[in-house]
Design a protein around this motif. Structure first.
Motif, short mmCIF file in Angstrom:
data_model
loop_
_atom_site.label_atom_id
_atom_site.label_comp_id
_atom_site.label_asym_id
_atom_site.label_seq_id
_atom_site.Cartn_x
_atom_site.Cartn_y
_atom_site.Cartn_z
N ARG A 466 0.83 -57.80 -10.32
CA ARG A 466 1.87 -57.43 -12.21
C ARG A 466 1.02 -55.84 -12.10
NH1 ARG A 466 1.50 -63.31 -15.10
NH2 ARG A 466 2.02 -64.73 -13.07
N TYR A 467 2.06 -55.00 -12.68
CA TYR A 467 2.10 -54.15 -13.04
C TYR A 467 2.28 -54.20 -14.27
CZ TYR A 467 3.49 -52.94 -7.81
OH TYR A 467 2.93 -52.72 -7.09
N CYS A 468 1.46 -53.15 -15.27
CA CYS A 468 0.90 -53.01 -16.58
C CYS A 468 1.03 -51.52 -17.25
CB CYS A 468 -0.31 -53.73 -17.51
SG CYS A 468 -0.27 -55.09 -16.80
N TYR A 469 0.97 -50.67 -17.97
CA TYR A 469 1.18 -50.17 -18.59
C TYR A 469 0.37 -49.50 -20.14
CZ TYR A 469 4.40 -50.01 -14.78
OH TYR A 469 5.20 -50.17 -13.27
N LEU A 470 0.27 -47.41 -19.87
CA LEU A 470 -0.95 -48.21 -20.54
C LEU A 470 -0.56 -45.85 -20.96
CD1 LEU A 470 -4.69 -49.39 -20.98
CD2 LEU A 470 -2.76 -49.72 -22.34
N PRO A 471 -0.18 -44.94 -22.24
CA PRO A 471 -0.67 -44.17 -22.91
C PRO A 471 -0.98 -43.35 -22.48
CG PRO A 471 -0.62 -44.84 -24.52
CD PRO A 471 -0.72 -46.01 -23.87
N ASP A 472 -1.38 -42.02 -21.29
CA ASP A 472 -2.93 -41.78 -21.31
C ASP A 472 -3.20 -40.64 -22.18
OD1 ASP A 472 -4.68 -41.09 -19.75
OD2 ASP A 472 -3.80 -39.45 -18.14
N ASN A 473 -3.78 -41.08 -23.22
CA ASN A 473 -3.73 -41.17 -24.73
C ASN A 473 -5.61 -41.20 -24.95
OD1 ASN A 473 -3.29 -42.87 -25.38
ND2 ASN A 473 -1.85 -41.87 -26.51
N GLU A 511 -4.04 -65.12 -23.55
CA GLU A 511 -4.58 -64.09 -24.81
C GLU A 511 -5.03 -62.46 -24.73
OE1 GLU A 511 -3.22 -66.60 -26.94
OE2 GLU A 511 -3.71 -67.88 -26.13
N ILE A 512 -4.32 -62.08 -24.05
CA ILE A 512 -4.96 -60.19 -24.36
C ILE A 512 -3.17 -59.99 -23.42
CG2 ILE A 512 -6.00 -57.90 -23.98
CD1 ILE A 512 -8.35 -60.04 -23.68
N HIS A 513 -1.94 -59.48 -24.66
CA HIS A 513 -1.52 -58.90 -24.13
C HIS A 513 -1.20 -57.41 -23.70
CE1 HIS A 513 -1.20 -61.83 -27.40
NE2 HIS A 513 -0.97 -62.81 -26.20
N HIS A 514 -0.07 -57.46 -22.65
CA HIS A 514 0.11 -56.44 -22.08
C HIS A 514 1.48 -55.87 -21.66
CE1 HIS A 514 -3.62 -57.71 -20.05
NE2 HIS A 514 -4.10 -56.36 -19.60
N LYS A 515 2.35 -54.79 -21.55
CA LYS A 515 3.53 -54.17 -21.63
C LYS A 515 3.63 -53.35 -20.14
CE LYS A 515 4.35 -53.10 -26.27
NZ LYS A 515 5.19 -54.35 -26.70
N THR A 516 4.37 -54.44 -19.26
CA THR A 516 5.09 -54.63 -18.03
C THR A 516 6.12 -53.93 -17.50
OG1 THR A 516 6.30 -57.06 -18.46
CG2 THR A 516 3.89 -57.42 -18.11
N GLU A 517 6.76 -53.43 -19.00
CA GLU A 517 8.25 -52.38 -18.65
C GLU A 517 7.33 -50.82 -19.01
OE1 GLU A 517 11.53 -54.63 -20.74
OE2 GLU A 517 11.12 -56.87 -19.74
N MET A 518 7.80 -49.92 -18.94
CA MET A 518 7.58 -48.82 -19.56
C MET A 518 8.60 -48.46 -20.80
SD MET A 518 7.20 -46.16 -16.43
CE MET A 518 7.15 -44.88 -16.94
N ASP A 519 10.15 -49.25 -20.49
CA ASP A 519 10.73 -48.63 -21.61
C ASP A 519 11.42 -49.85 -22.08
OD1 ASP A 519 12.42 -48.86 -19.50
OD2 ASP A 519 12.64 -46.92 -19.33
N SER A 520 12.18 -49.80 -22.65
CA SER A 520 13.73 -51.19 -22.38
C SER A 520 12.71 -52.23 -24.08
CB SER A 520 14.62 -52.25 -22.13
OG SER A 520 15.09 -52.94 -21.36
N ASN A 521 11.87 -51.97 -24.69
CA ASN A 521 11.60 -52.81 -25.45
C ASN A 521 12.24 -54.07 -26.11
OD1 ASN A 521 9.02 -53.19 -26.11
ND2 ASN A 521 9.56 -52.92 -27.76
N LEU A 522 13.67 -54.15 -25.43
CA LEU A 522 13.82 -54.97 -25.88
C LEU A 522 13.83 -56.58 -26.15
CD1 LEU A 522 17.75 -54.36 -25.35
CD2 LEU A 522 17.42 -54.19 -27.24
N SER A 523 12.78 -56.71 -24.57
CA SER A 523 12.20 -58.31 -24.39
C SER A 523 11.23 -57.39 -25.43
CB SER A 523 12.01 -57.86 -23.12
OG SER A 523 10.88 -56.63 -22.80
N GLY A 524 10.22 -56.64 -25.85
CA GLY A 524 8.92 -57.09 -26.73
C GLY A 524 7.77 -56.24 -25.25
N HIS A 525 7.92 -55.92 -23.93
CA HIS A 525 7.31 -56.42 -23.16
C HIS A 525 7.32 -54.70 -22.01
CE1 HIS A 525 7.27 -60.17 -23.17
NE2 HIS A 525 8.07 -60.66 -22.12
#
Length: 552
Positions: A466-473, A511-525
């Motif tokens: 499973r791939y997840c993304y964070l800003p590198d700041n 219970e610790i939620h992750h962003k599994t997509e880089m863009d298209s936040n229509l899904s909330g992910h």
């Protein structure tokens, strides 16, 4: 829209259905439907047998109150209606559902429908989610669809009900009116919902401003622990199913199947564990695999592995985990006259014996012993705390059922695996001033241990890696370091039941939620989501993972 009659009708909105205009019905028989609200604002009906149990408890409480002058029951444990709901309790005054082992909350509501509606007949209308499972519509949509189906309409528009969809009964598909994305739909028979003697007008469609609908539309407190951005707060009239093939959080063919955790049994009165229901998000991670190659993945990959034994397990080996020792470590026994208060675990008076004295035995803790947690100062029967601890992971930590303060180091039940971290220069939407951190979680199928729902049985691991993304700041890197701590403490995943497929004994988010997509936040992910980093920091803190952990 003009009314369309018979099999020759092409489509209809609410006004096109005979006797189905939004509002109320004059039918003398009514049924009660209880629903919980997911993080996108969608209402998910509990199954009929669970609703029957809730109604029975409330009616019994009302009858007792009329006889004795006492108030309405304050909490209802759902595990008594369905063992799969053992960790969950509905708090009636706040119309909130709690999950005892995680700390999140969900709003709940009660709607009344005519006895001859879909709810009264046990008819469920469902749409097919991205993993092939079936997710129920809100009950008012089920009622509307059944009315249209019963009057031989070929198509209906769900727009007036707050959904941007059309349903074609002939093709058995739902179509997004903007994207034209199609999903299958189905009609299924289940147990009818319970008859109620409510004298309020019956709800049959879109909520109005009557005495019944007003307090029950969008019921319950807005919590700060939604999975994603609070700038687009989930609202049932604006945010619904995802138009594309993205991760889904919807239920399968049952109304609600969360983590199947054993209940605290044997209490003499209704237990009130702060059980929370933040639904476990069973996503299948998505990734554009060409992305990293085309943008040049930066240098170093940081694997984080569950070593054998892990540092967490080594630390736990030095921690007293005998149940009585843990309870006595964090609770100070009170002497003398006790306050006239209830123990919020068993709902018995603190001045009387624990409600679990018949089922939880201890050679060192008396049934009438009352203890106060050393930091938050909340008081409970010590035997009740012993029963609650014995029902959990037995990892040497306690969590206050009242304020959620964690004592000790909380660990989870995540199976062993590997966490990899890398960076690449492409920016995430909303974070154009920095590159991207990519986290890859690897977990394989295996055999459940003693801490899992069904020890000795196999568990599956769908959708890995499973791939997840964070800003590198700065804040993104802080979240990353805390996620590493959470991973080592086995808090990122657990073994339970998938809310998207209904599959049990499988690895799911915890219970610790992750962003599994880089863009298209229509899904909330995906991104942009300006509040995501703050939200996930709050979720980590609720699990006892804070900045204080980084120096350890």
């Amino acid at each position: 829209m003009a009314a369309a009659q018979g099999s020759g009708s092409s489509s209809a909105g609410p006004s096109g259905l005979p006797s189905s205009a939004p509002g109320h019905s004059s039918s003398s028989t009514a049924v009660a439907v209880w629903e919980w609200q997911d993080e996108f604002g969608r209402w998910r009906p509990y199954r009929g047998n669970v609703c029957s149990y809730i109604e029975q408890i409330i009616q019994a409480s009302q009858q007792k109150g009329r006889r004795s002058g006492s108030g309405l029951v304050s909490s209802i444990p759902l595990g008594r209606a369905d063992p799969a709901l053992a960790p969950y309790v509905i708090d009636i005054p706040s119309l909130t559902q709690f999950r005892q082992d995680t700390g999140t909350m969900r709003a709940v509501r009660r709607h009344v429908f005519p006895g001859d509606s879909a709810a009264g007949q046990g008819v469920m209308w469902e749409w097919q989610n991205d993993d092939g499972g079936w997710s129920p519509y809100e009950m008012n949509v089920c009622v509307f669809l059944e009315q249209a189906h019963a009057t031989n309409h070929q198509r209906v528009d769900l727009g007036p009900l707050g959904y941007n969809y059309e349903v074609d009964f002939v093709a058995q598909v739902q179509t997004n009116k903007t994207t034209r994305f199609r999903r299958s739909v189905q009609r299924r028979l289940d147990a009818p919902y319970p008859v109620t003697t409510s004298t309020t007008p019956l709800h049959t469609g879109v909520g109005c401003s009557c005495q019944q609908c007003w307090p029950n539309s969008g019921t319950g407190p807005i919590t700060t622990r939604y999975r994603h951005s609070m700038t687009n707060f989930p609202n049932s009239s604006t945010t619904h199913q995802v138009p594309g093939r993205t991760a889904s959080v919807s239920s399968s063919s049952v109304g609600f199947v969360p983590y199947n955790k054993p209940a605290l049994t044997g209490a003499r009165s209704t237990p009130r564990l702060n059980a929370q229901s933040a639904l476990v998000l069973a996503q299948t991670g998505s990734l554009n695999t060409a992305l990293a190659a085309s943008n040049g993945v930066s240098a170093q990959t940081l694997p984080v592995k569950m070593s054998k034994p892990s540092r967490v397990n080594q630390a736990l080996a030095a921690t007293p985990t005998e149940p009585e020792s843990v309870v006595k470590k964090y609770l100070e026994e009170l002497k003398g006259t006790l306050a006239d208060e209830d123990c919020m675990i068993c709902m018995e008076k603190l001045s009387s014996s624990s409600g679990y004295s018949d089922s939880c035995q201890s050679s060192t803790i008396r049934p009438e012993a009352v203890g106060r947690l050393r930091n938050c100062q909340h008081s409970f029967h010590m035997l009740c705390m012993l029963a609650m601890y014995s029902n959990g992971n037995k990892d040497g930590s306690l969590q206050c059922p009242s304020c959620k303060t964690i004592y000790g180091e909380k660990t989870g039940t995540q199976p062993k695996g590997k966490m990899e971290v890398s960076t690449f220069p492409q920016s995430l939407p909303g974070h154009m001033d920095c590159g991207t951190i990519r986290i890859v979680y690897h977990i394989s199928r295996g055999i459940q241990g003693p801490e899992h729902p069904n020890p000795g049985m196999p568990y599956t691991a769908r959708g890995f890696p499973r791939y997840c993304y964070l800003p590198d700041n700065e804040k993104g890197r802080k979240v990353l370091e805390l996620l590493k701590v959470a991973w080592k403490r086995r808090l990122i995943f657990t073994v339970g039941t998938s809310n998207t497929t209904g599959e049990s004994n499988t690895v799911v988010w915890n219970e610790i939620h992750h962003k599994t997509e880089m863009d298209s936040n229509l899904s909330g992910h995906g991104y942009p989501d300006p509040n995501y980093l703050d939200n996930v920091l709050a979720e980590l803190a609720a699990q006892g993972v804070t900045e204080d952990c980084l120096g350890q």
